[in-house]
Scaffold this motif. Structure first.
Motif, mmCIF file in Angstrom:
data_model
loop_
_atom_site.group_PDB
_atom_site.id
_atom_site.type_symbol
_atom_site.label_atom_id
_atom_site.label_comp_id
_atom_site.label_asym_id
_atom_site.label_seq_id
_atom_site.Cartn_x
_atom_site.Cartn_y
_atom_site.Cartn_z
ATOM 1 N N TYR A 295 -1.107 2.912 2.205
ATOM 2 C CA TYR A 295 -1.399 3.947 1.202
ATOM 3 C C TYR A 295 -1.583 5.305 1.880
ATOM 4 N N GLY B 84 0.822 -1.198 0.000
ATOM 5 C CA GLY B 84 0.000 0.000 0.000
ATOM 6 C C GLY B 84 0.861 1.254 0.000
ATOM 7 N N TYR C 180 -3.754 -2.608 3.290
ATOM 8 C CA TYR C 180 -3.276 -1.874 2.122
ATOM 9 C C TYR C 180 -3.552 -0.384 2.301
#
Length: 333
Positions: A261, A199, A257
């Motif tokens: 991110y 991510g 993820y």
């Protein structure tokens, strides 16, 4: 646990020609998105399904009475408490316990012992009962929409595994069996750490080549840890290892993820978690895994950088640079 978004579970389309198994009574412990998805999968197979959560107010004993299969879909932090509650209640001698939680117990593990997995907590409390692990690339929102998916139910008790397989299998949800309980459970657990790293890679827009390298080396790291634990290396190339990792590392539906991110976008971990529905199990897993790796001298370079990132000791860019600047080495030893 599997990656999921919302506890709302729409009706899952089910082809009418799929044969239904002998009806069972299933108790689902945990009313989050994954628990409710499993409940719906069982209902469309014609089973008697009861769902319980610690917030529901329902009497646990009523949920457990006559249950052929008990599926635990609670977060890792709640497993010990739920095991104790179920142990204090009464269950049928034939009851099969299934854990759908993906995590490592933070209250266990030291210089002389490994951290405990959810299945081991259940087996310790119910030594006379078969315990199975349910794990795979199972993004619950896609399953709720009737999209095809596959998973693995692992148990050293073949009959128990096949009973759960028949109970949940349908034309849109294919269930495989595997005797390597340890490998299946570790595959679903350890990939959450790699998902945070991937991510981060995507959040930095580093491209497909970098992502492919990270996923591949992440799988090698998982196999290294799993082999030390005693799991079969080949298990990690299956649905609960590589399969689950591909799903989790390629979907914004994955909470782990989204943690990576968000951090790559410059947000704080506190801010990311505030806007995240449910638990990102990879955070706790990273912490426990780093402790194990330090005690046993296991090389976990990706996990090490994820741990530093989560603790605010390093920026996402510096974490990637640290991985790329490691000493040259052969790919396979």
């Amino acid at each position: 646990m599997s990656e999921h978004e919302s506890s709302h579970v729409p009706h899952t389309p089910h082809p009418p020609h799929t044969p239904h198994p002998t009806p069972h009574t299933l108790a689902i412990l945990g009313a989050g998105a994954w628990g409710m998805t499993l409940a719906e999968l069982a209902r469309i197979r014609g089973h008697n399904v009861r769902v319980w959560s610690r917030q529901s107010g329902d009497r646990l004993q009523t949920i457990l009475d006559g249950a052929d299969v008990v599926i635990s879909a609670v977060s890792m932090k709640g497993v010990r408490a739920v095991v104790e509650q179920v142990h204090a209640a009464a269950v049928s001698p034939q009851t099969i316990f299934v854990t759908a939680t993906k995590g490592l117990d933070p209250a266990s593990g030291n210089q002389s012992s490994l951290p405990l997995l959810p299945s081991q907590l259940w087996q310790a409390a119910f030594p006379a009962h078969p315990v199975a692990v349910l794990s795979g690339p199972n993004l619950s929102k896609e399953i709720q929409q009737g999209m095809p998916a596959a998973t693995v139910v692992a148990s050293q008790d073949r009959v128990a595994a096949e009973t759960v397989q028949k109970a949940l299998s349908s034309a849109s949800f294919r269930v495989y069996t595997n005797p390597d309980t340890l490998g299946v459970e570790l595959g679903g657990t350890l990939k959450n750490v790699i998902a945070i790293a991937v991510g981060t890679c995507d959040g930095l827009h580093l491209g497909t080549n970098a992502k492919a390298a990270l996923v591949t080396r992440g799988l090698a790291e998982i196999i290294r840890v799993g082999s030390f634990w005693g799991a079969k290396p080949e298990t990690f190339y299956g649905l609960s290892g590589l399969g689950d990792m591909l799903a989790t590392c390629n979907s914004s539906l994955s909470r782990n993820y989204r943690v990576g991110y968000g951090l790559a976008q410059g947000r704080s971990l506190t801010d990311v978690l505030t806007h995240l529905e449910g638990t990102a199990e990879g955070i706790n897993t990273t912490r426990v895994l780093i402790q194990l790796a330090s005690q046993q001298a296991i090389a976990v370079p990706i996990t090490h950088q994820v741990d530093r990132l989560l603790n605010g000791e390093i920026t996402p860019q510096a974490a990637v640079e640290a991985l790329m600047l490691r000493d040259y080495k052969a790919e396979i030893h």
